[in-house]
Design an enzyme around this catalytic site. Structure first.
Site, mmCIF file in Angstrom:
data_model
loop_
_atom_site.group_PDB
_atom_site.id
_atom_site.type_symbol
_atom_site.label_atom_id
_atom_site.label_comp_id
_atom_site.label_asym_id
_atom_site.label_seq_id
_atom_site.Cartn_x
_atom_site.Cartn_y
_atom_site.Cartn_z
ATOM 1 C CG MET A 92 9.248 -2.223 -3.061
ATOM 2 S SD MET A 92 8.741 -0.697 -2.231
ATOM 3 C CE MET A 92 9.361 -1.019 -0.583
ATOM 4 C CG HIS A 111 6.834 8.102 0.077
ATOM 5 N ND1 HIS A 111 7.648 6.997 0.247
ATOM 6 C CD2 HIS A 111 6.753 8.707 1.283
ATOM 7 C CE1 HIS A 111 8.054 6.955 1.512
ATOM 8 N NE2 HIS A 111 7.529 7.970 2.157
ATOM 9 C CD GLU A 176 -0.547 4.797 -1.805
ATOM 10 O OE1 GLU A 176 -0.206 4.044 -2.727
ATOM 11 O OE2 GLU A 176 -0.078 4.708 -0.664
#
Ligand code: GRF
Length: 217
Positions: A92, A111, A176
């Site tokens: 991050m 993302h 993901e």
């Protein structure tokens, strides 16, 4: 054949890291994680790495006055471990062009949106507010501009009636976790080439023949 050496960079929970750890533990998977780096101390991702016997390093950005010095420390850790591909998995901190260019075409990110839509934070809230029918996730090579770069792989996930950001995040997370190991495998097998701003796959990489319609029609 030697395995592709991965350095995974995280800031938190590390469920994508776990998906990569699990993949690397399966027979014949062509990559191995040689170091995990977190910019935040005490996060679950570091514990996941330690549990798997992988070197887990915290390089806390708060210990550095200058971003470049912080990034030099990361770069040194990656090179010390002879990393060949950097996988950002919930890391991050914005990275400077200097760092990104040192790892150009050797660093990928995941993302939680269908890029180039919804760059930045709070992607699920924004997609639901906009009333779009599909959300999703993207794995891309990293370029200096945030959430930008040649796209490797995407999953489109329909937004249901009464969807909440949490329910959407949970659905997208499952994709993901499937995509990250699959994308790394393609790279490790040498089936991926970056040409200008696009990813080109070798001819034996399968593409879906059809799209999705939502609501189903
Ligand atoms: C994921 O949603 C990823 O797309 C984004 O950060 C989140 C990390 O989740 N970049 P986790 O730490 O892997 O669970």
């Amino acid at each position: 054949m030697s395995k592709l050496r991965l350095g995974v960079m995280i800031s938190g929970t590390g469920t994508n890291l776990q998906a990569l750890i699990d993949a690397c533990e399966t027979a014949d998977y062509p990559a191995e994680i040689v170091v995990v780096i977190s910019n935040r101390p005490g996060v679950m991702g570091l514990e996941r790495a330690k549990k798997a016997g992988i070197p887990a390093i915290c390089i806390d950005h708060k210990d550095y006055d200058e971003r470049e010095v912080f990034e030099d420390a990361i770069h040194d850790a990656l090179t010390d471990h002879k990393v060949q591909l950097v996988c950002l998995a919930g890391f991050m901190r914005l990275l400077t062009p200097g760092f990104v260019n040192r790892w150009r075409d050797r660093m990928i990110n995941i993302h939680p949106s269908l890029l180039p839509s919804y760059k930045g934070l709070h992607t699920h809230d924004r997609a639901i507010e906009d009333g779009v029918r599909f959300a999703g996730c993207t794995i891309h090579y990293v370029r200096a501009e945030m959430d930008n770069g040649p796209i490797l792989m995407q999953a489109a996930v329909p937004i249901a009636n009464n969807e909440t950001p949490d329910s959407l995040a949970a659905k997208i997370h499952t994709y993901e976790h499937r995509m990250y190991p699959a994308a790394v495998k393609l790279i490790a097998e040498g089936k991926v080439r970056v040409s200008a701003n696009m990813v080109v796959f070798s001819d034996d990489v399968e593409m879906p023949a059809e799209g999705l319609i939502g609501p189903v029609a």
